[in-house]
Enzyme design. Structure first.
Site, short mmCIF file in Angstrom:
data_model
loop_
_atom_site.label_atom_id
_atom_site.label_comp_id
_atom_site.label_asym_id
_atom_site.label_seq_id
_atom_site.Cartn_x
_atom_site.Cartn_y
_atom_site.Cartn_z
N HIS A 154 -10.36 -1.00 3.69
CA HIS A 154 -10.11 -2.65 2.91
C HIS A 154 -11.48 -2.70 2.20
O HIS A 154 -12.52 -2.20 2.93
CB HIS A 154 -9.72 -3.46 4.18
CG HIS A 154 -9.72 -4.64 3.64
ND1 HIS A 154 -9.32 -5.08 2.40
CD2 HIS A 154 -10.46 -5.84 4.04
CE1 HIS A 154 -9.40 -6.44 2.18
NE2 HIS A 154 -10.42 -7.01 3.09
N ASN A 193 -12.81 -8.70 -3.00
CA ASN A 193 -11.78 -8.47 -2.04
C ASN A 193 -10.48 -8.98 -2.47
O ASN A 193 -10.24 -10.25 -2.84
CB ASN A 193 -12.34 -9.23 -0.90
CG ASN A 193 -11.66 -9.04 0.51
OD1 ASN A 193 -10.46 -8.65 0.30
ND2 ASN A 193 -11.94 -9.54 1.41
N CYS A 244 -5.91 -9.74 5.14
CA CYS A 244 -6.45 -8.30 4.59
C CYS A 244 -5.87 -7.15 5.40
O CYS A 244 -5.96 -5.88 4.75
CB CYS A 244 -8.02 -8.50 4.75
SG CYS A 244 -8.71 -9.85 3.66
#
Ligand code: ACO
Length: 323
Positions: free
Chosen positions: A250, A280, A113
């Site tokens: 993020h 996500n 990520c």
């Protein structure tokens, strides 16, 4: 001083979209649970045959069009992904070929990520060193391929997509007033494999594997690590939260974003949120959010933009960009 200046941004999302109601038909979950715990309302899912390199290529084409430059002026492609088309060659080289670029260098970086922050930092260092002039920095993922679709604790959280920015080396004064990447900060701590990982891989199991996560532990570390890396960016640049026009974190979980922003004293009105629409998307989430906020007019030329991320490893990092 050489600066990596943003010339354009673009993104691409698969057409197929699953709402929380759709997820409730797959696993034992509800829209209320997902929204309350994560802020996610829907996520895009790549169709069969729609690969990471295809999403990345579409995002790169959009970024090149936004920048108004020819693909062949790109001499560096750095692509962040944890879901490459193949174990090798790199997805970046597939994108390079799809864009018709035959010169320069293309490679993947892997920090899950945090991948886009790592890719941006890498490209920035190449441009500052004079090793390249124009870079495509891409985050692209098809996390739907590595989800365990019977595990409600993970499969509701992720989505597919891609985002890209075009950077060009330009001369700056070496001050915070310069356009471009002002500073980057990367961190990692490999002791946390067991908290967030994929239980397969070519060397360990000869399989692709599925994502496994201890959600509560990841949450706890995320808020601490993200606040630390952003505070380092503030200290290094000599600025405060009030100087930042747009905080583009993020997009993992609305509660992580809110808790981090609160800890750092960042006004919620200056936070870009796309997790509700995209879920996500791992390495794609920041460039997706940057592109969305740039194209809808929130981010304007000259704005100071702060990005931050944390992911498996753990890896984490931040960057300050004068757009
Ligand atoms: N639907 C309904 N119920 C669910 C679901 C679901 N999809 N998933 C879990 N539950 C249940 C659990 O089984 C548990 O039930 P129980 O109490 O009967 O045992 C209950 O909900 C609570 O589960 P918890 O895991 O304690 O829920 P929590 O409040 O911790 O929320 C979550 C889970 C959303 C994963 C949270 O821990 C989180 O956001 N963690 C961060 C993880 C993350 O964002 N990772 C992304 C990758 S890393 C990154 O990008 C930073």
């Amino acid at each position: 001083m050489r600066r990596s200046v943003v010339l354009g941004a673009g993104h691409f999302l698969p057409e197929k979209c699953l709402t929380n109601a759709d997820m409730a038909l797959i696993v034992d979950t509800t829209d209320e649970w997902i929204v309350e715990r994560t802020g996610i309302r829907q996520r895009h899912i790549a169709s069969e045959g729609e690969t990471t390199s295809m999403l990345a290529t579409r995002a790169a084409q959009a970024a090149l069009a936004d920048a108004g430059i020819d693909a062949n002026s790109i001499d560096l492609i750095v692509l962040a992904t944890a879901t490459p088309d193949h174990t090798f060659p790199s997805t970046a080289t597939q994108v390079q070929a799809a864009l018709g670029i035959t010169g320069g260098a293309a490679f993947d970086v892997h920090a899950v990520c945090s991948g886009f922050v790592y890719a941006l930092t890498t490209a920035d260092n190449f441009l500052k060193a004079g090793s390249a002039q124009r870079a495509l920095v891409i985050g692209a993922e098809t996390f739907s391929r590595i989800l365990d679709w019977t595990d409600r604790t993970t499969c509701v959280l992720f989505g597919d997509g891609a985002g890209a920015v075009v950077l060009e080396a330009q001369d700056g004064q070496g001050t915070n007033a310069d356009s471009g990447v002002l500073c980057t900060h990367l961190r990692s701590d490999g002791r946390h494999l067991d908290k967030l990982y994929v239980d397969g891989g070519p060397s360990a199991t000869k399989t692709t594997g599925h994502l496994r996560m201890e959600g509560k532990e990841v949450f706890r570390h995320a808020v601490t690590n993200l606040a630390e890396t952003v505070e380092e960016a503030f200290k290094r640049a000599g600025i405060t939260a009030a100087d930042v026009q747009w905080f583009v974190p993020h997009q993992a979980n609305r509660r992580i974003i809110d808790a981090t922003a609160k800890k750092l004293g960042i006004d919620p009105a200056h936070v870009v949120i796309t997790v509700d629409q995209h879920g996500n998307t791992s390495a794609a989430s920041i460039p997706l959010a940057l592109s969305v906020a740039w194209h809808d007019g929130r981010i304007r030329k000259g704005d100071l933009v702060l990005i931050e991320a944390m992911g498996g490893g753990f890896t984490w990092g931040s960057a300050l960009i004068r757009w």
